[in-house]
Design a protein around this motif. Structure first.
Motif, PDB file in Angstrom:
ATOM      1  N   PHE A  86       0.781  -1.222  -0.003  1.00  0.00           N
ATOM      2  CA  PHE A  86      -0.006  -0.118  -0.021  1.00  0.00           C
ATOM      3  C   PHE A  86       0.793   1.265   0.040  1.00  0.00           C
ATOM      4  N   LEU A  91       0.172   3.845  -2.808  1.00  0.00           N
ATOM      5  CA  LEU A  91      -0.367   5.038  -2.252  1.00  0.00           C
ATOM      6  C   LEU A  91       0.541   6.194  -2.730  1.00  0.00           C
ATOM      7  N   TRP A 139       0.126   6.639  -6.465  1.00  0.00           N
ATOM      8  CA  TRP A 139      -1.216   7.191  -6.715  1.00  0.00           C
ATOM      9  C   TRP A 139      -1.514   8.702  -6.346  1.00  0.00           C
ATOM     10  N   TYR A 140      -1.138   8.998  -5.196  1.00  0.00           N
ATOM     11  CA  TYR A 140      -1.337  10.214  -4.849  1.00  0.00           C
ATOM     12  C   TYR A 140      -0.354  11.185  -5.631  1.00  0.00           C
ATOM     13  N   ASN A 189       0.697  10.717  -8.559  1.00  0.00           N
ATOM     14  CA  ASN A 189       0.301  10.707 -10.052  1.00  0.00           C
ATOM     15  C   ASN A 189       1.318  11.602 -10.853  1.00  0.00           C
ATOM     16  N   LEU A 238      -7.748 -11.949   8.814  1.00  0.00           N
ATOM     17  CA  LEU A 238      -9.053 -12.469   9.467  1.00  0.00           C
ATOM     18  C   LEU A 238      -8.982 -13.986   9.907  1.00  0.00           C
ATOM     19  N   HIS A 257       6.340 -23.373  25.210  1.00  0.00           N
ATOM     20  CA  HIS A 257       4.828 -23.251  25.514  1.00  0.00           C
ATOM     21  C   HIS A 257       4.539 -21.876  25.281  1.00  0.00           C
ATOM     22  N   PHE A 280     -11.561  -6.144  19.182  1.00  0.00           N
ATOM     23  CA  PHE A 280     -11.608  -6.367  17.717  1.00  0.00           C
ATOM     24  C   PHE A 280     -13.009  -5.557  17.392  1.00  0.00           C
ATOM     25  N   LYS A 320      -7.788  15.119  -7.243  1.00  0.00           N
ATOM     26  CA  LYS A 320      -8.130  14.077  -6.764  1.00  0.00           C
ATOM     27  C   LYS A 320      -9.693  13.646  -6.980  1.00  0.00           C
ATOM     28  N   PRO A 336      -7.721   5.456  -1.471  1.00  0.00           N
ATOM     29  CA  PRO A 336      -6.361   5.360  -0.903  1.00  0.00           C
ATOM     30  C   PRO A 336      -6.080   6.584  -0.058  1.00  0.00           C
ATOM     31  N   ALA A 337      -6.543   7.671  -0.506  1.00  0.00           N
ATOM     32  CA  ALA A 337      -6.168   8.865   0.356  1.00  0.00           C
ATOM     33  C   ALA A 337      -6.679   8.819   1.793  1.00  0.00           C
TER      34      ALA A 337
END
Lengths: 434, 175
Positions: free
Chosen positions: A304, A308, A311-312, A314, A346, A433, B58, B87, B97-98
């Motif tokens: 990411f 990111l 992408w940000y 660009n 998960l 353990h 959680f 954007k 993403p931002a």
């Protein structure tokens, strides 16, 4: 002492033979000349009939463009079986490297939980030799211009490309092959020495050997982090020669480590299921599963971060890397995030689940599949572009390499007792353990 | 609640564990054990149920994720979708993403803080709370076990405690 079962032997041999046949078919099926591609394109248009009139007229008005298109497509289709074998060859070689790195980390960190798993790790690391030879052969074949995986190896392309010209001080074939030889030989030598010392310790405890392995492991880790970073530039990033990313080495490292820990867990669970590793308890599995989840999240973090930032801002010269992936590989591109981060997180977030073998195996299969696809998405767009498909050459080359891997690993596991003797931390590890 | 309790003082955590096991074997109920530091395995030896704090955490994390998503979607996409530096603000997914750094931090923030507050509430901890310490030495180097007793079993329990290395045994009125 473990003996390789005939079932595993047969299974891996079948994988190798079927995979080899499929790969040969992939090479035969690939077009061998531009003319063949042109004919193929022509037939394609004819069969589509009226639907492609617009395209057809486009081709007719610009014959030169059509030739270029056919040549482009020819390179992609010609690359397809090569890239298909390159992805699993690299991926599985790096898994065994990652396992050895994890092993060296355990030595250097003087971990008290893992010595009962050392022989499993040593067994998997034995694939470094055949895997390294295969990867190196593929790199040599590429530099002999048998394929077009690395675009900067083509002098004609470089002659017309100023950006690549400026990189030739680093990206030139002889230096590339020398570097690759240094990485592979270095990794193999370190693994040979450290594993040899570990085997010697079976004959009687010797603090000298223990200290020597500690030092060798620490030295290997330093050597590894430098060579790994350069390896990722050379073998993966240079495929997209115009593009660069500073955290790419870490990104590949995360992928290697998580696949490696997963492989250790899977082999351990298999051997324990067959009754060979009685001293391994579910706390050891729990620890491996924790590493699987932690490294999965680490991988997602780097995936990411890289995405990111590009992408940000660009910036056109960086963003083409993601533009081609988003356009031609959207499902795989985002699918890897689901497989490598969302599902493992998960599934493995629950402490009780991490002790249950079938859940760890299930998560492990998802992770290995996801990281194969991660390598696929890193390598394919620069080599075959929009002509990608997961078909016979891709699946069969994965089978071929996986079969070879399984055969080598289990063959190596049978060569030494499955538990180290006289390791300084063995008693602690036996009673580990959590 | 019994009207009387036994307070047994131990000087070592290993001995304390033995006494806990011996009492549990004879089916006597231990009210409480006061220790100066966490004794590994004491909760298991006393047969205490596993904590559910992780589960609450959680769920709080999911709440934080939902809050961040709703907030950014409302502010940046629905309420005033400006063009800020090119954007794409046409849909949440296009500009997601931002928002991820915010979504991540809010998830961690909610999960951490609400879990801590839950812990305080469940263990009844707050400023100016009166300390429930039966013996000041238990915060330094002594371990204290409290067992409810009645006329019938007080002698038997005291004997078990004595056999298992209790340094002091006191019979006191339960407040």
């Amino acid at each position: 002492m473990y003996t390789m079962s005939s079932k595993i032997k047969l299974f891996s041999l079948i994988l190798i033979i079927v995979g080899a046949i499929g790969l040969v078919y992939g090479f035969i099926d690939a077009p061998s000349s531009v003319e063949e591609v042109k004919e193929m394109l022509h037939n394609d248009h004819a069969s589509h009939g009226g639907e492609s009139v617009a395209m057809e007229s486009g081709h007719a008005s610009e014959e030169a463009h059509g030739d270029e298109h056919a040549e482009h497509l020819y390179h992609q289709l010609h690359n397809k079986p090569w890239a298909a074998i390159y992805v699993p060859a690299l991926f599985i070689f790096l898994i065994s490297l990652g396992v050895f790195v994890f092993y060296a980390l355990q030595n250097a960190a003087q971990a008290g939980w893992s010595p009962v798993l050392f022989r499993v790790m040593e067994g998997i690391a034995s694939y470094l030799v055949p895997g390294g030879i295969i990867v190196y052969l593929l790199l040599i074949l590429s530099s002999l211009h048998l394929n077009h995986l690395f675009v900067w190896m083509d002098p004609e392309v470089v002659a017309h490309d100023e950006i690549i010209q400026n990189k030739t001080a680093y990206l030139n074939t002889p230096f590339f092959l020398i570097r690759a030889a240094i990485y592979i030989v270095g990794w193999i030598l370190f693994s040979k020495f450290i594993i040899k010392n570990s085997r010697k310790m079976d004959d009687g405890f010797d603090l000298k050997l223990h200290k020597r392995n500690f030092k060798l492991s620490a030295m290997f880790l330093v050597f590894f982090i430098v060579t790994e970073s350069m390896m990722s530039w050379d073998w993966i990033m240079s495929i997209d020669t115009h593009w660069f990313s500073t955290l790419f080495g870490w990104f590949v490292l995360a992928s290697i480590l998580v696949s490696a820990v997963t492989t250790i867990a899977l082999v351990t669970i298999y051997l324990k299921g067959k009754g060979y590793l009685e001293i391994v308890n579910n706390s050891h599995i729990h620890d491996l599963a924790k590493f699987m989840m932690g490294f999965s999240i680490f991988w997602a973090y780097l995936w990411f971060s890289q995405f990111l930032l590009i992408w940000y801002s660009n910036i056109p010269e960086e963003v083409t890397y993601y533009a081609s992936r988003l356009e031609d590989y959207p499902l795989l591109f985002f699918g890897t995030v689901i497989l490598n981060w969302v599902l493992p997180m998960l599934i493995l977030i629950n402490s009780d689940f991490k002790r249950i073998n079938w859940i760890v195996v299930f998560a492990g299969i998802i992770i290995l599949l996801g990281h194969y696809l991660n390598f696929f998405v890193m390598i394919m767009p620069g080599t075959v572009g929009e002509s990608w498909f997961i078909g016979i050459p891709e699946i069969s080359s994965l089978m071929l390499i996986a079969g070879l891997f399984i055969y080598t690993v289990f063959n190596a596991l049978a060569k030494a007792p499955l538990t180290v003797k006289n390791n300084a931390f063995l008693e602690e590890s036996k009673h580990f353990h959590y | 609640m019994a009207s009387k309790v036994l307070h047994a003082i131990f000087t070592d955590d290993d001995i304390l564990m033995q006494a806990v096991k011996a009492l549990r074997e004879k089916k006597y109920t231990i009210n409480e054990v006061f220790c100066p530091f966490p004794v590994h395995g004491l909760d298991k030896a006393m047969g205490m149920p596993h904590t559910r704090l992780a589960i609450t955490s959680f769920l709080y994390g999911l709440v934080g994720l939902a809050v961040a998503t709703w907030m950014m979607n409302f502010i940046m996409i629905e309420d005033w979708p400006q063009n800020i530096g090119g954007k794409p603000s046409f849909s949440y997914l296009e500009n997601m993403p931002a928002f991820v750094p915010i979504m991540f931090e809010m998830t961690v923030f909610f999960a951490a803080h609400l879990m801590v507050i839950t812990f305080y509430m469940r263990s009844k901890l707050w400023p100016f709370k009166k300390a429930e310490n039966p013996d000041v030495r238990t915060t330094d180097d002594k371990f204290l076990m409290e067992i409810s007793v009645n006329e019938a079993n007080v002698q038997a329990i005291a004997e078990v405690l004595h056999e298992n290395g209790a340094a002091e045994i006191k019979l006191i009125d339960n407040k």
